[in-house]
Each structure stands twice: as C-alpha cells, then as structure tokens.
Write a protein that holds these residues in place. Structure first.
Motif, PDB file in Angstrom:
ATOM      1  N   LEU A  96       0.832  -1.204   0.000  1.00  0.00           N
ATOM      2  CA  LEU A  96       0.000   0.000   0.000  1.00  0.00           C
ATOM      3  C   LEU A  96       0.867   1.254   0.000  1.00  0.00           C
ATOM      4  O   LEU A  96       0.604   2.208  -0.730  1.00  0.00           O
ATOM      5  N   GLU A  97       1.916   1.246   0.809  1.00  0.00           N
ATOM      6  CA  GLU A  97       2.811   2.396   0.893  1.00  0.00           C
ATOM      7  C   GLU A  97       3.548   2.613  -0.425  1.00  0.00           C
ATOM      8  O   GLU A  97       3.700   3.745  -0.891  1.00  0.00           O
ATOM      9  N   LYS A  98       3.994   1.510  -1.028  1.00  0.00           N
ATOM     10  CA  LYS A  98       4.692   1.591  -2.304  1.00  0.00           C
ATOM     11  C   LYS A  98       3.778   2.139  -3.389  1.00  0.00           C
ATOM     12  O   LYS A  98       4.176   3.005  -4.177  1.00  0.00           O
ATOM     13  N   LYS A  99       2.537   1.638  -3.445  1.00  0.00           N
ATOM     14  CA  LYS A  99       1.570   2.110  -4.439  1.00  0.00           C
ATOM     15  C   LYS A  99       1.237   3.580  -4.210  1.00  0.00           C
ATOM     16  O   LYS A  99       1.106   4.359  -5.165  1.00  0.00           O
ATOM     17  N   ARG A 100       1.104   3.965  -2.938  1.00  0.00           N
ATOM     18  CA  ARG A 100       0.760   5.350  -2.607  1.00  0.00           C
ATOM     19  C   ARG A 100       1.873   6.298  -3.046  1.00  0.00           C
ATOM     20  O   ARG A 100       1.613   7.344  -3.642  1.00  0.00           O
ATOM     21  N   ASN A 101       3.107   5.934  -2.766  1.00  0.00           N
ATOM     22  CA  ASN A 101       4.247   6.764  -3.164  1.00  0.00           C
ATOM     23  C   ASN A 101       4.358   6.867  -4.681  1.00  0.00           C
ATOM     24  O   ASN A 101       4.647   7.923  -5.235  1.00  0.00           O
ATOM     25  N   PHE A 102       4.127   5.721  -5.347  1.00  0.00           N
ATOM     26  CA  PHE A 102       4.197   5.707  -6.815  1.00  0.00           C
ATOM     27  C   PHE A 102       3.127   6.611  -7.409  1.00  0.00           C
ATOM     28  O   PHE A 102       3.384   7.366  -8.348  1.00  0.00           O
ATOM     29  N   SER A 103       1.931   6.549  -6.850  1.00  0.00           N
ATOM     30  CA  SER A 103       0.824   7.352  -7.346  1.00  0.00           C
ATOM     31  C   SER A 103       1.115   8.838  -7.194  1.00  0.00           C
ATOM     32  O   SER A 103       0.859   9.634  -8.100  1.00  0.00           O
ATOM     33  N   GLU A 104       1.678   9.224  -6.051  1.00  0.00           N
ATOM     34  CA  GLU A 104       1.967  10.630  -5.797  1.00  0.00           C
ATOM     35  C   GLU A 104       3.011  11.172  -6.769  1.00  0.00           C
ATOM     36  O   GLU A 104       2.978  12.341  -7.145  1.00  0.00           O
ATOM     37  N   LYS A 105       3.929  10.305  -7.198  1.00  0.00           N
ATOM     38  CA  LYS A 105       4.998  10.733  -8.096  1.00  0.00           C
ATOM     39  C   LYS A 105       4.563  10.732  -9.559  1.00  0.00           C
ATOM     40  O   LYS A 105       5.203  11.384 -10.395  1.00  0.00           O
ATOM     41  N   ASN A 106       3.506   9.985  -9.882  1.00  0.00           N
ATOM     42  CA  ASN A 106       3.105   9.826 -11.277  1.00  0.00           C
ATOM     43  C   ASN A 106       1.709  10.353 -11.608  1.00  0.00           C
ATOM     44  O   ASN A 106       1.362  10.461 -12.781  1.00  0.00           O
ATOM     45  N   ASP A 107       0.923  10.688 -10.605  1.00  0.00           N
ATOM     46  CA  ASP A 107      -0.431  11.162 -10.857  1.00  0.00           C
ATOM     47  C   ASP A 107      -0.395  12.556 -11.481  1.00  0.00           C
ATOM     48  O   ASP A 107       0.195  13.492 -10.934  1.00  0.00           O
ATOM     49  N   TRP A 108      -1.020  12.712 -12.629  1.00  0.00           N
ATOM     50  CA  TRP A 108      -0.938  13.968 -13.370  1.00  0.00           C
ATOM     51  C   TRP A 108      -1.486  15.148 -12.587  1.00  0.00           C
ATOM     52  O   TRP A 108      -0.983  16.283 -12.720  1.00  0.00           O
ATOM     53  N   TYR A 109      -2.487  14.923 -11.761  1.00  0.00           N
ATOM     54  CA  TYR A 109      -3.081  16.038 -11.016  1.00  0.00           C
ATOM     55  C   TYR A 109      -2.103  16.582  -9.976  1.00  0.00           C
ATOM     56  O   TYR A 109      -2.095  17.775  -9.683  1.00  0.00           O
ATOM     57  N   GLN A 110      -1.278  15.680  -9.451  1.00  0.00           N
ATOM     58  CA  GLN A 110      -0.282  16.088  -8.460  1.00  0.00           C
ATOM     59  C   GLN A 110       0.955  16.687  -9.126  1.00  0.00           C
ATOM     60  O   GLN A 110       1.506  17.683  -8.662  1.00  0.00           O
ATOM     61  N   THR A 111       1.390  16.064 -10.225  1.00  0.00           N
ATOM     62  CA  THR A 111       2.646  16.477 -10.855  1.00  0.00           C
ATOM     63  C   THR A 111       2.463  17.579 -11.900  1.00  0.00           C
ATOM     64  O   THR A 111       3.431  18.211 -12.315  1.00  0.00           O
ATOM     65  N   LYS A 112       1.220  17.774 -12.340  1.00  0.00           N
ATOM     66  CA  LYS A 112       0.894  18.743 -13.397  1.00  0.00           C
ATOM     67  C   LYS A 112       1.605  18.412 -14.709  1.00  0.00           C
ATOM     68  O   LYS A 112       2.010  19.284 -15.480  1.00  0.00           O
ATOM     69  N   ARG A 113       1.719  17.119 -14.983  1.00  0.00           N
ATOM     70  CA  ARG A 113       2.198  16.657 -16.289  1.00  0.00           C
ATOM     71  C   ARG A 113       1.547  15.305 -16.546  1.00  0.00           C
ATOM     72  O   ARG A 113       1.281  14.535 -15.612  1.00  0.00           O
ATOM     73  N   ILE A 114       1.266  15.015 -17.802  1.00  0.00           N
ATOM     74  CA  ILE A 114       0.552  13.782 -18.123  1.00  0.00           C
ATOM     75  C   ILE A 114       1.179  13.118 -19.340  1.00  0.00           C
ATOM     76  O   ILE A 114       1.685  13.792 -20.249  1.00  0.00           O
ATOM     77  N   LEU A 115       1.138  11.791 -19.338  1.00  0.00           N
ATOM     78  CA  LEU A 115       1.686  11.005 -20.436  1.00  0.00           C
ATOM     79  C   LEU A 115       0.609  10.834 -21.506  1.00  0.00           C
ATOM     80  O   LEU A 115      -0.461  10.302 -21.240  1.00  0.00           O
ATOM     81  N   TYR A 116       0.922  11.295 -22.716  1.00  0.00           N
ATOM     82  CA  TYR A 116      -0.039  11.249 -23.813  1.00  0.00           C
ATOM     83  C   TYR A 116       0.680  10.906 -25.102  1.00  0.00           C
ATOM     84  O   TYR A 116       1.633  11.591 -25.498  1.00  0.00           O
ATOM     85  N   LEU A 117       0.290   9.801 -25.726  1.00  0.00           N
ATOM     86  CA  LEU A 117       0.882   9.323 -26.976  1.00  0.00           C
ATOM     87  C   LEU A 117       2.405   9.204 -26.884  1.00  0.00           C
ATOM     88  O   LEU A 117       3.131   9.511 -27.830  1.00  0.00           O
ATOM     89  N   GLY A 118       2.859   8.747 -25.719  1.00  0.00           N
ATOM     90  CA  GLY A 118       4.275   8.425 -25.555  1.00  0.00           C
ATOM     91  C   GLY A 118       5.154   9.516 -25.004  1.00  0.00           C
ATOM     92  O   GLY A 118       6.335   9.283 -24.739  1.00  0.00           O
ATOM     93  N   ASP A 119       4.613  10.717 -24.813  1.00  0.00           N
ATOM     94  CA  ASP A 119       5.400  11.832 -24.288  1.00  0.00           C
ATOM     95  C   ASP A 119       4.700  12.476 -23.098  1.00  0.00           C
ATOM     96  O   ASP A 119       3.465  12.473 -23.022  1.00  0.00           O
ATOM     97  N   TYR A 120       5.500  13.049 -22.204  1.00  0.00           N
ATOM     98  CA  TYR A 120       4.935  13.795 -21.074  1.00  0.00           C
ATOM     99  C   TYR A 120       4.702  15.244 -21.496  1.00  0.00           C
ATOM    100  O   TYR A 120       5.568  15.879 -22.114  1.00  0.00           O
ATOM    101  N   TRP A 121       3.513  15.742 -21.128  1.00  0.00           N
ATOM    102  CA  TRP A 121       3.150  17.115 -21.471  1.00  0.00           C
ATOM    103  C   TRP A 121       2.700  17.857 -20.214  1.00  0.00           C
ATOM    104  O   TRP A 121       2.044  17.278 -19.344  1.00  0.00           O
TER     105      TRP A 121
END
Length: 221
Positions: free
Chosen positions: A51-76
C-alpha cells in the motif's frame, strides 16, 4: 485492515493491492470468514508495504499532483484553470494540456478523462477498421473503458473494448493492442495460428507487447 473479498471459482487464494489502493482478497467460494481473516493477518506486513509503495508511486506519477501527463508516448505539462464562466473542458494545444473546470479535483479529473476517451475513439476506430478490412472480419461496436490491468478485449459477439489508458502509449504501441483484439475476431484464442498471423502483419509485435509490460504501470489518467 479493510479489504474487499471476491469469491470466485478458483482453487487458491490471492491478495492484490490495486492502483486505487484497495486490498482485494480473491478466494475460493468455500473459504470461511475466519480463514480469510487469517490469510490477511498472515500477510499484513506485505499488504502494508505494498500500500505504501503504491501510494508513493501514485503521488509521483499522478498527473493532477505532478501537473504533467503522459499522452501518446510523451509527457506534457498540464495547466489547470478555475473558471465557472467558461465551459468545462480539457484540450491539448500541441504544447500543453489545459483543463478548465470549477476548480475542484473531481471536475478536473472528469474533464481530462473525457478528453482521453474522446481521443481514444478517434484514434482507435480507424485502426480497427483498417485491420478488420485486411483480415476480412467485422466487429459490432467499440467501447472505451478505464480498466486496471487489461488493455483490450474482444467478446464472442464481436464487441471490442479498449482501455482508455492506452492513449498514454505511442501510436505504434496502440496499433499493436488494436491489431491484437481485431485478430481475435478471426482467432478467438491465443493459438499458434493467432500469433503467426500477428507476426506476419506486425513482425515486431513482441517488442510492442513488452512495452506495455515494462511501462504500463506509468499510465495514469
């Protein structure tokens, strides 16, 4: 510890911590509540760590938190605009994503997912039509869903379903998923004939298939 019990026709029990931070305990139908509780208690340390590992991963990769999203192979980059006077929507201007909503997280996420679903149909439909024509098969309809693990599926009624998250992948990878499911209209299994014909149409299919195994966990919408 809270967990969800899923009783199935299966011989063994398994515990899964999904991307929504839910603990799923899939067990044979004969298992009692005490047996299930004992199983969860036995693996409590692993569950907490997962659970802790998934939570940390989500915080680092969730677009709403990071303000960047993966779309068609690139981060925007993603720009969030709170404006109740404008129509709520999400769009891509070629350099960034812009999400206009009432400012709430729920509304922003809803608009982003709506954009991805719309784009998924526009990208997948022509590919499905092309491969169906080449294979001389027909499909009934295409559905876009948000799923945890499956990238696509094909029903016995000829309905194709695709995970909206595949829009995170490059176009060539999306093409593999579409070809895979359309091929099931001709070979409704993973027989040798299925893979042989996939290989003829897409010689590097293994590379594309492995892409999802390697990077699929990063697909978050």
């Amino acid at each position: 510890m809270q967990y969800i019990v899923v009783k199935q026709k299966r011989k063994t029990a398994t515990i899964i911590v999904n991307d929504q931070l839910e603990v799923l305990v899939k067990v044979p139908q004969y298992m009692t509540k005490k047996q299930i509780d004992d199983l969860v208690n036995k693996h409590e340390k692993w569950i907490i760590e997962s659970l802790e590992k998934k939570r940390n991963f989500s915080e680092k990769n969730d677009w709403y938190q990071t303000k960047r999203i993966l779309y068609l192979g690139d981060y925007w980059p993603v720009t969030l605009i709170s404006d109740s006077n404008q129509k709520s929507r999400a769009f891509f201007d070629g350099k960034r994503f812009i999400v206009i909503s009432d400012g709430s997280e729920i509304a922003s996420r809803r608009q982003m997912e709506h954009f991805f679903r719309k784009q998924a149909k526009e990208i997948i439909m022509p590919l499905a039509d092309e491969y169906a024509s080449l294979l001389e098969v027909t499909f009934n309809k295409i559905t876009i869903r948000k799923q945890v693990t499956r990238w696509g599926s094909c029903s016995s009624k000829g309905n194709l379903s695709f995970n909206v998250k595949i829009l995170c992948a490059p176009m060539e990878m999306i093409a593999y998923v579409v070809l895979h499911e359309v091929m099931h209209l001709k070979h409704f299994n993973h027989s040798q004939a299925f893979w042989q014909e996939i290989g003829v149409m897409m010689p590097d299919y293994k590379r594309r298939m492995n892409y999802f195994k390697q990077f699929g966990q990063n697909f978050m919408i």
